[in-house]
Scaffold this active site. Structure first.
Site, mmCIF file in Angstrom:
data_model
loop_
_atom_site.group_PDB
_atom_site.id
_atom_site.type_symbol
_atom_site.label_atom_id
_atom_site.label_comp_id
_atom_site.label_asym_id
_atom_site.label_seq_id
_atom_site.Cartn_x
_atom_site.Cartn_y
_atom_site.Cartn_z
ATOM 1 N N GLY A 158 -6.312 -5.212 -9.699
ATOM 2 C CA GLY A 158 -5.841 -4.743 -8.408
ATOM 3 C C GLY A 158 -6.308 -3.312 -8.209
ATOM 4 O O GLY A 158 -6.507 -2.579 -9.189
ATOM 5 N N GLN A 186 -6.617 4.962 -4.655
ATOM 6 C CA GLN A 186 -7.138 5.102 -6.021
ATOM 7 C C GLN A 186 -8.633 5.394 -6.032
ATOM 8 O O GLN A 186 -9.179 5.749 -7.085
ATOM 9 C CB GLN A 186 -6.881 3.834 -6.829
ATOM 10 C CG GLN A 186 -5.413 3.613 -7.173
ATOM 11 C CD GLN A 186 -5.275 2.422 -8.085
ATOM 12 O OE1 GLN A 186 -5.259 1.285 -7.617
ATOM 13 N NE2 GLN A 186 -5.216 2.672 -9.387
ATOM 14 N N CYS A 192 -2.707 0.649 -15.288
ATOM 15 C CA CYS A 192 -3.182 1.165 -14.001
ATOM 16 C C CYS A 192 -4.495 1.898 -14.231
ATOM 17 O O CYS A 192 -4.598 2.709 -15.152
ATOM 18 C CB CYS A 192 -2.128 2.120 -13.435
ATOM 19 S SG CYS A 192 -2.567 2.816 -11.836
ATOM 20 N N LEU A 193 -5.482 1.633 -13.375
ATOM 21 C CA LEU A 193 -6.780 2.297 -13.539
ATOM 22 C C LEU A 193 -6.667 3.809 -13.344
ATOM 23 O O LEU A 193 -7.501 4.553 -13.845
ATOM 24 C CB LEU A 193 -7.810 1.712 -12.558
ATOM 25 C CG LEU A 193 -8.183 0.235 -12.794
ATOM 26 C CD1 LEU A 193 -9.157 -0.231 -11.718
ATOM 27 C CD2 LEU A 193 -8.775 0.026 -14.172
ATOM 28 N N HIS A 250 2.792 -3.633 -7.411
ATOM 29 C CA HIS A 250 2.153 -2.442 -7.984
ATOM 30 C C HIS A 250 1.222 -1.789 -6.956
ATOM 31 O O HIS A 250 1.245 -0.567 -6.764
ATOM 32 C CB HIS A 250 1.394 -2.863 -9.254
ATOM 33 C CG HIS A 250 0.654 -1.776 -9.958
ATOM 34 N ND1 HIS A 250 0.982 -1.366 -11.237
ATOM 35 C CD2 HIS A 250 -0.406 -1.020 -9.591
ATOM 36 C CE1 HIS A 250 0.154 -0.390 -11.609
ATOM 37 N NE2 HIS A 250 -0.710 -0.170 -10.632
ATOM 38 N N GLU A 251 0.417 -2.617 -6.269
ATOM 39 C CA GLU A 251 -0.564 -2.063 -5.314
ATOM 40 C C GLU A 251 0.127 -1.513 -4.058
ATOM 41 O O GLU A 251 -0.277 -0.471 -3.537
ATOM 42 C CB GLU A 251 -1.605 -3.116 -4.935
ATOM 43 C CG GLU A 251 -2.440 -3.647 -6.091
ATOM 44 C CD GLU A 251 -2.993 -2.576 -7.004
ATOM 45 O OE1 GLU A 251 -3.352 -1.474 -6.533
ATOM 46 O OE2 GLU A 251 -3.062 -2.823 -8.222
ATOM 47 N N HIS A 275 1.342 1.825 -4.751
ATOM 48 C CA HIS A 275 0.266 2.827 -4.621
ATOM 49 C C HIS A 275 0.092 3.257 -3.167
ATOM 50 O O HIS A 275 -0.045 4.445 -2.868
ATOM 51 C CB HIS A 275 -1.076 2.255 -5.094
ATOM 52 C CG HIS A 275 -1.346 2.401 -6.557
ATOM 53 N ND1 HIS A 275 -1.306 3.607 -7.218
ATOM 54 C CD2 HIS A 275 -1.696 1.488 -7.491
ATOM 55 C CE1 HIS A 275 -1.611 3.420 -8.498
ATOM 56 N NE2 HIS A 275 -1.852 2.151 -8.689
HETATM 57 ZN ZN ZN Z 1 -2.292 1.186 -10.392
#
Ligand code: ZN
Length: 197
Positions: free
Chosen positions: A46, A51, A96-97, A138-139, A142
């Site tokens: 995701g 991000q 998470c990236l 999660h997204e 963000h």
């Molecule tokens: Zn993340």
């Protein structure tokens, strides 16, 4: 398709609530395609637009390569909102990236209903459970400027501080291109030499 650098904790763009997309354009479609490529090249499942440094309400999701049953094909969510959360909650580990090498178990609702627009700005409504419900929550967090560690209990959050500080200090290096808190890019090239066969 260019691979975009991933913005790391604690860059300010990650704490801003993103702006809704009013109209889809070719430029935004290209950007979404770049988001898919960026997510795949970093082995993510995701990715939210902030991000990659752009404060727009767009996220991409692809859990088709996981062992989740009934995984949908990859899809983009424009202006998503969660319209229903289940009372049932479930533990699941998240990563998470924007937080390389940081993983923690988070408690969240097990099922969600979501409304969003697809890349043709057609309205969609889906129900999700399992990993898909997790990634969607999660997204969307963000897109609202919320990191997953903000969902941890205060004790676990306190225990995480050291690792978060190391990420913010640039001491934890990702194997994909990144932008740090000060806006410095660290570009990782494609893998060198060799063939996988
Ligand atoms: Zn993340």
């Amino acid at each position: 398709m260019p691979i975009l650098p991933v913005y790391l904790y604690n860059h300010p763009v990650l704490k801003q609530k993103t702006s809704p997309v009013k109209e889809i354009t070719d430029e935004i479609r290209t950007f979404i395609a770049d988001m898919f490529d960026t997510m795949h090249s970093a082995d993510g499942i995701g990715l939210a637009s902030n991000q990659v440094g752009r404060s727009l309400s767009v996220a991409v999701i692809d859990i088709s390569e996981t062992d989740e049953r009934n995984a949908p094909p990859q899809f983009a969510m424009i202006n998503p909102i969660i319209t229903h959360y289940s009372d049932e909650e479930i533990d699941m580990e998240e990563g998470c990236l924007s937080l390389p090498q940081f993983r923690e178990v988070v408690v969240r609702p097990e099922f969600v209903q979501v409304r969003y627009c697809d890349v043709d700005m057609k309205e969609r409504a889906i129900e999700a459970d399992g990993l898909l419900a997790r990634v969607i929550q999660h997204e969307i967090d963000h897109l609202n400027g919320i990191y997953f560690f903000e969902r941890l209990s205060s004790v676990r959050r306190t225990l995480s501080q050291k690792k978060l500080r190391r990420i913010a200090a640039g001491e934890i290096i990702a194997n994909y291109s990144t932008v740090d808190v000060a806006g410095n890019e660290r570009i990782v090239g494609p893998p060198q030499g060799g063939t996988d066969d």
